[in-house]
Write an enzyme that holds these catalytic residues in place. Structure first.
Site, mmCIF file in Angstrom:
data_model
loop_
_atom_site.group_PDB
_atom_site.id
_atom_site.type_symbol
_atom_site.label_atom_id
_atom_site.label_comp_id
_atom_site.label_asym_id
_atom_site.label_seq_id
_atom_site.Cartn_x
_atom_site.Cartn_y
_atom_site.Cartn_z
ATOM 1 N N LYS A 168 0.855 -1.138 0.097
ATOM 2 C CA LYS A 168 0.047 0.070 -0.130
ATOM 3 C C LYS A 168 0.901 1.080 -0.029
ATOM 4 C CE LYS A 168 1.140 1.187 4.455
ATOM 5 N NZ LYS A 168 1.564 2.468 4.745
ATOM 6 N N ASP A 212 -2.585 -1.425 9.916
ATOM 7 C CA ASP A 212 -2.600 -1.205 8.254
ATOM 8 C C ASP A 212 -3.295 -2.657 7.912
ATOM 9 O OD1 ASP A 212 -1.574 1.225 8.136
ATOM 10 O OD2 ASP A 212 0.340 0.360 7.736
HETATM 11 O O1 C5P Z 1 -0.323 -0.797 14.559
HETATM 12 P P1 C5P Z 1 1.028 -0.854 14.155
HETATM 13 O O2 C5P Z 1 1.597 -2.056 14.950
HETATM 14 O O3 C5P Z 1 1.441 -0.856 12.787
HETATM 15 O O4 C5P Z 1 1.954 0.405 14.742
HETATM 16 C C1 C5P Z 1 3.111 0.630 15.115
HETATM 17 C C2 C5P Z 1 3.664 1.740 15.884
HETATM 18 O O5 C5P Z 1 3.176 2.835 15.336
HETATM 19 C C3 C5P Z 1 2.499 1.866 17.124
HETATM 20 O O6 C5P Z 1 3.092 1.331 18.200
HETATM 21 C C4 C5P Z 1 2.403 3.183 17.323
HETATM 22 O O7 C5P Z 1 3.718 3.754 18.073
HETATM 23 C C5 C5P Z 1 2.630 3.965 16.033
HETATM 24 N N1 C5P Z 1 0.961 4.408 15.410
HETATM 25 C C6 C5P Z 1 0.245 5.213 15.951
HETATM 26 N N2 C5P Z 1 -0.974 5.548 15.366
HETATM 27 C C7 C5P Z 1 -1.304 4.783 14.357
HETATM 28 C C8 C5P Z 1 -0.676 3.682 13.984
HETATM 29 C C9 C5P Z 1 0.700 3.449 14.359
HETATM 30 O O8 C5P Z 1 0.856 5.800 16.904
HETATM 31 N N3 C5P Z 1 -2.606 5.211 14.059
#
Ligand code: C5P
Length: 291
Positions: free
Chosen positions: A11, A135
């Site tokens: 993406k 995502d």
């Molecule tokens: O959800 P994911 O594991 O991909 O997110 C990785 C990190 O990115 C999270 O631990 C957070 O620190 C940050 N994040 C965030 N807000 C989001 C997506 C990700 O703060 N909407």
């Protein structure tokens, strides 16, 4: 033994606004997601020896830190799926803001359901997807979508086509945690995604798409990694219509009208050790094949 393969598409975030910090440690965002033609291929088959993961192409760790492994674990725990052996043929750059690991996880959820005929609704798969990462729900579905909340609340947007993207990825990774830790909240709070005119874009008027090309995570990442700013400037100097960092970076995407135009710009981007891909938007997420 039955073996299936899934195309797990990457993406890009054509735009990304961070609208606030949340009590759960995440951030509320508003983003315009688009799946693209660049993909990993994920092969799945039942395994009598527990979950296994091997990798061809770009190498990534094969253990429980891998999101594809986590997806297989969730399927066994939540849906009583048998263990599976996963082979990733990786082409999507890793830690690059292109959702490669998340796409592989989405492919394992979708492919595992097909391989073992699991009783799981799309809604159930979406909730498992969110346990893996913000995502992953979008990457199950794919196409063009507006994502709010953590990015998991998805509203379809009329499919976009009629343009190509030049993806330029410098040779280092950015952790999403670090990108969000340096964010300047609310920089791009003008919801330009709502002004997209999909049919005009299909007919080659890229003006409204250009207005979406903004990312609140970009200034903080550029401050830490000035090379991301250099990549963006090189794309603009080469003649793209607009350029923006995708997700938490460091990939910068450049907007062009066609793959021919993208190819003609390549000589101006060489010599820096950057990975370059020419991709087009696609209207689907991961696709199960050979089920
Ligand atoms: O959800 P994911 O594991 O991909 O997110 C990785 C990190 O990115 C999270 O631990 C957070 O620190 C940050 N994040 C965030 N807000 C989001 C997506 C990700 O703060 N909407």
């Amino acid at each position: 033994m039955r073996r299936i393969h899934i195309e797990a598409h990457a993406k890009v975030n054509l735009g990304l606004s961070v609208t606030g910090a949340r009590p759960d440690g995440y951030h509320d965002i508003e983003t315009l997601f688009q799946t693209i033609s660049l993909s990993d291929t994920v092969f799945l088959e039942a395994s009598k020896a527990g979950i296994g993961l091997s990798c061809e192409g770009i190498q990534v760790p094969g253990g429980p830190s891998n999101l594809a492994w986590q997806a297989a674990t969730l399927l066994t725990r939540e849906l009583a799926a048998p263990a599976m052996s996963i082979t990733l043929f990786k082409r999507i750059p890793v830690g690059a803001g292109l959702g490669g690991g998340s796409a592989d996880a989405a492919a394992v959820l979708m492919g595992g359901r097909a391989l073992f005929d699991l009783e799981a609704s799309d809604t159930k798969l979406m909730s498992l997807a969110l346990e893996i990462g913000s995502d992953v729900p979008f990457l199950l579905r794919g196409g063009t979508a507006r994502g709010v909340g953590r990015g998991e609340i998805l509203e379809p947007v009329a499919p976009l086509s009629g343009f190509c993207l030049l993806l330029v990825t410098p040779a280092f990774k950015v952790r999403a945690e670090d990108a969000y830790a340096r964010v300047r909240i609310g920089l791009t709070r003008d919801a330009s995604y709502t002004k997209l005119n999909s049919s005009a874009i299909r007919e080659g008027e890229l003006g409204s798409l250009v207005t979406a090309f903004r990312n609140d995570l970009e200034p903080g990442v550029v401050a830490c990694y000035p090379e991301v700013g250099a990549v963006k400037q090189a794309l603009l100097d080469a003649g793209v219509q607009a350029a923006v960092m995708s997700g938490s970076g460091p990939t910068v995407i450049g907007l062009v009208r066609s793959s021919e135009e993208a190819t003609s710009l390549l000589p101006r981007l060489g010599g820096h050790g950057w990975q370059i891909h020419i991709v087009e938007p696609i209207d689907s997420g991961c696709r199960v094949e050979g089920a």
